[in-house]
Motif scaffolding. Sequence first.
Motif, PDB file in Angstrom:
ATOM      1  N   CYS A   4      50.915  33.818 -28.813  1.00 28.87           N
ATOM      2  CA  CYS A   4      51.928  34.789 -28.648  1.00 28.87           C
ATOM      3  C   CYS A   4      52.722  35.269 -29.746  1.00 28.87           C
ATOM      4  O   CYS A   4      52.903  36.471 -30.118  1.00 28.87           O
ATOM      5  CB  CYS A   4      52.952  34.359 -27.667  1.00 28.87           C
ATOM      6  SG  CYS A   4      52.249  34.225 -25.980  1.00 28.87           S
ATOM      7  N   GLU A   5      52.939  34.416 -30.828  1.00 31.94           N
ATOM      8  CA  GLU A   5      53.663  34.633 -31.975  1.00 31.94           C
ATOM      9  C   GLU A   5      52.876  35.457 -32.996  1.00 31.94           C
ATOM     10  O   GLU A   5      53.199  36.247 -33.687  1.00 31.94           O
ATOM     11  CB  GLU A   5      54.247  33.341 -32.737  1.00 31.94           C
ATOM     12  CG  GLU A   5      55.284  32.561 -31.784  1.00 31.94           C
ATOM     13  CD  GLU A   5      55.816  31.258 -32.481  1.00 31.94           C
ATOM     14  OE1 GLU A   5      54.960  30.814 -33.072  1.00 31.94           O
ATOM     15  OE2 GLU A   5      56.544  30.892 -31.872  1.00 31.94           O
ATOM     16  N   ALA A  16      52.692  38.900 -32.016  1.00 29.52           N
ATOM     17  CA  ALA A  16      53.594  39.760 -31.936  1.00 29.52           C
ATOM     18  C   ALA A  16      53.758  40.258 -33.395  1.00 29.52           C
ATOM     19  O   ALA A  16      54.367  41.177 -33.702  1.00 29.52           O
ATOM     20  CB  ALA A  16      54.785  39.057 -31.596  1.00 29.52           C
ATOM     21  N   PRO A  46      55.262  43.358 -27.976  1.00 22.61           N
ATOM     22  CA  PRO A  46      55.116  42.326 -27.034  1.00 22.61           C
ATOM     23  C   PRO A  46      54.734  42.889 -25.442  1.00 22.61           C
ATOM     24  O   PRO A  46      54.169  42.187 -24.755  1.00 22.61           O
ATOM     25  CB  PRO A  46      56.519  41.569 -26.925  1.00 22.61           C
ATOM     26  CG  PRO A  46      56.886  41.775 -28.359  1.00 22.61           C
ATOM     27  CD  PRO A  46      56.503  43.130 -28.766  1.00 22.61           C
ATOM     28  N   PHE A  97      60.750  36.819 -29.898  1.00 22.03           N
ATOM     29  CA  PHE A  97      59.876  37.734 -29.456  1.00 22.03           C
ATOM     30  C   PHE A  97      60.060  38.173 -28.103  1.00 22.03           C
ATOM     31  O   PHE A  97      59.297  39.240 -27.713  1.00 22.03           O
ATOM     32  CB  PHE A  97      58.435  37.157 -29.601  1.00 22.03           C
ATOM     33  CG  PHE A  97      58.244  36.736 -30.821  1.00 22.03           C
ATOM     34  CD1 PHE A  97      57.611  37.806 -31.772  1.00 22.03           C
ATOM     35  CD2 PHE A  97      58.062  35.557 -31.298  1.00 22.03           C
ATOM     36  CE1 PHE A  97      57.442  37.511 -33.069  1.00 22.03           C
ATOM     37  CE2 PHE A  97      57.650  35.029 -32.571  1.00 22.03           C
ATOM     38  CZ  PHE A  97      57.071  35.985 -33.430  1.00 22.03           C
ATOM     39  N   LEU A 139      59.103  37.560 -24.989  1.00 21.18           N
ATOM     40  CA  LEU A 139      58.034  37.312 -24.054  1.00 21.18           C
ATOM     41  C   LEU A 139      58.041  36.907 -23.027  1.00 21.18           C
ATOM     42  O   LEU A 139      57.713  37.336 -22.131  1.00 21.18           O
ATOM     43  CB  LEU A 139      56.877  36.478 -24.971  1.00 21.18           C
ATOM     44  CG  LEU A 139      56.432  37.112 -26.394  1.00 21.18           C
ATOM     45  CD1 LEU A 139      55.423  36.291 -27.081  1.00 21.18           C
ATOM     46  CD2 LEU A 139      55.969  38.470 -26.254  1.00 21.18           C
ATOM     47  N   SER A 144      61.424  44.046 -23.442  1.00 19.19           N
ATOM     48  CA  SER A 144      61.160  44.213 -24.614  1.00 19.19           C
ATOM     49  C   SER A 144      61.654  45.488 -25.178  1.00 19.19           C
ATOM     50  O   SER A 144      61.972  45.704 -26.324  1.00 19.19           O
ATOM     51  CB  SER A 144      59.754  44.089 -24.895  1.00 19.19           C
ATOM     52  OG  SER A 144      59.168  45.181 -24.060  1.00 19.19           O
TER      53      SER A 144
END
Length: 705
Positions: free
Chosen positions: A202-203, A206, A211, A267, A269, A303
Amino acid sequence: MSIDMSQFHQVFFDETDEHLASMESLLLELDLNAPDPEALNAIFRAAHSIKGGSATFGFGDLAALTHVLENLLDRIRKGTLALTAPMVDAFLRAKDVLAALLAAHRGGAPMAPEEVDAVKRQLDGLGQGDEGPAAPEPALPAEPTTHALVIELDPVEGVDFPALVEELGHHGALTVIQEGCAEPAQPWVLQLVGDLDLTEMCETLAFALDPATFRVSRDQGTEESDGFGLFLGAPAAPNADVMLEEEGFGLFLPLEASQEPIEDAGFGLFHPLPPNLALDAVASPSTAPAVVQHAERTVQQASATGAENSIRVNIEKVDLLLNLVGELVITQSMLMQSGSVLDPVAHERLINGIGQLERNSRELQEAVMSIRMTPVAFVFNRFPRVVRDMAQKLDKQVELKMVGENTELDKSFIEKLADPLTHLVRNSLDHGIESPEARASKGKSPQGQLTLRAFHQGGSIVIEVTDDGAGLSRERILAKARERGMPVSDGMSDTEVWNLIFEPGFSTAAQVTDVSGRGVGMDVVKRNIQGLGGRVEIESLRDYGTTIGIHLPLTLAIMDGMSVRIGQETYILPLSFILESLQPQPQDVRTVAGRGRVVNVRGEYLPIVALGALFHVPDARGEPTEAILIIVESDDTRLALMVDDLIGQQQFVVKNLETNYHKVEGLSGATIMGDGHVALILDVTTIVRRNQKQAQNHAAMLTTE
């Protein structure tokens, strides 16, 4: 075709800087006897984020060191290893090495591999210490861990998805289950078995995608999802009624506890499901799709609205914007002056438009100035580490307090304040605060106190460094001054004696150490602060401590001032120094031996300074009763400046006089008036001090006679 990851390097560098600063701050605040679990989790998360980003961008040295650090932090936060003072020292040392490695990747000096290896060995050694009944974990896994992930990417205009998919393939075995397309809307669906776990993936995504445009879940057919799919769009696990595991990252809370905000490593998320959704409903196949859709909407809304609304902008662009606003202020001033001679009835609309332009220009100027304003905490936050390290080196006990960290100051000042403040702090620790034994013999607490304080005072900002140490010794300073052949006397005021320490090469230290004692620095501190348009003041009391205050203007770019006429010349007086203006009566003016003419203002006699005579302006008025006196105050001293006339108050764009000409005593800069002429800005502080010095010299001559 492969995606160029170097375009994201600056984002990674900036975020890693923030993670390292957060780690250092949290480490310095840890209580060894009862460390805060949330702080330990936050430190671990910072290290984990650095490791993931480093691996993504190919910075292997950063990733390898952070991996060792992360393993040790993980055992501490899980309670299998007790936190000790040597561990905190080692973590801080590792943070310094990581910062040096990061600087090297930015183009700085390379880091010696031997020092990196030494930190690794130190961390490994701490990890092999006695842990009690818990079994020790290996510093590195015997076999590499693989993770099976399902990645869903929404088509986004401007993103080269084939290249992105190819780049993801470098992290393991990649299978394209479905190729995405914009019309009709169809997402990319990928399966990846590789070295990145769910959070790291995920990082990684991003950095390149919003996201809200991607979803990541564990592959249900390969490994258990532990319910993570509920947050990211995957089908619910069969055992969704079981409390979700934290996964050692503090990101995923049990559904029952979803009232609390969930940290998302920056982020946005991972967000909780609504608390009113029953777990049995989530586990039901018939309701799972609705739950998944609600979770996706939650992620997208968060987000869009929950992320920090900020962008990184090069300071040069802000400076350019500020300069353009300054020119706009000058143009607006020219229009105002031209409009002042027009018939207000015949040109009503034009004059109203000029007035509206003036209001808009001021609002625009204030808005641009606010962009440059930065909390002084950006400087203060480096000192907990400085104080801790120096106190250990000097074998002293010191408590640091910081007050007013949110006080805002111009960005240009923030950058130039670090070195002067560091020198003042080091001086307080070395010369000011005594050893625990010496403090105990005086009846003081063995632990000294050092306070950094920032606050607004009028049109200035004041930053103070205060210690409760021994204070300055008047006798030692005078003795050292006589030894160096400086003209001093016992009749000097304390303020004059304290200011002697700002003389070049002046030091009262008994011996030279690696901390101080060479007499280099205090003169540089004063010169740097004066270069910023500020001043330094000292207050000290024997055995009670010392306070050194730095007074700075809020900004050097645009100022409010009063334009005055002297002869045929126009000068500008900064509004922050002006108290009042008046035209004296003959009976209020007196002549005093040694002080020249003074004026009686409500029982207080103030010296009169004729600016026309000071700057040799022809045709300036010589009699106070025919002129205007402006009462100003600086350094707690008042005097009356004599001018011919007051023109008006307005904003002025400050231009550096030294850059375009050379330094002139009594002048701090110049500005362009509305008619295009240049007006000089008066340095009130210098004028006040010059008048004080003349009075002191006259008093010294009378004493000698």
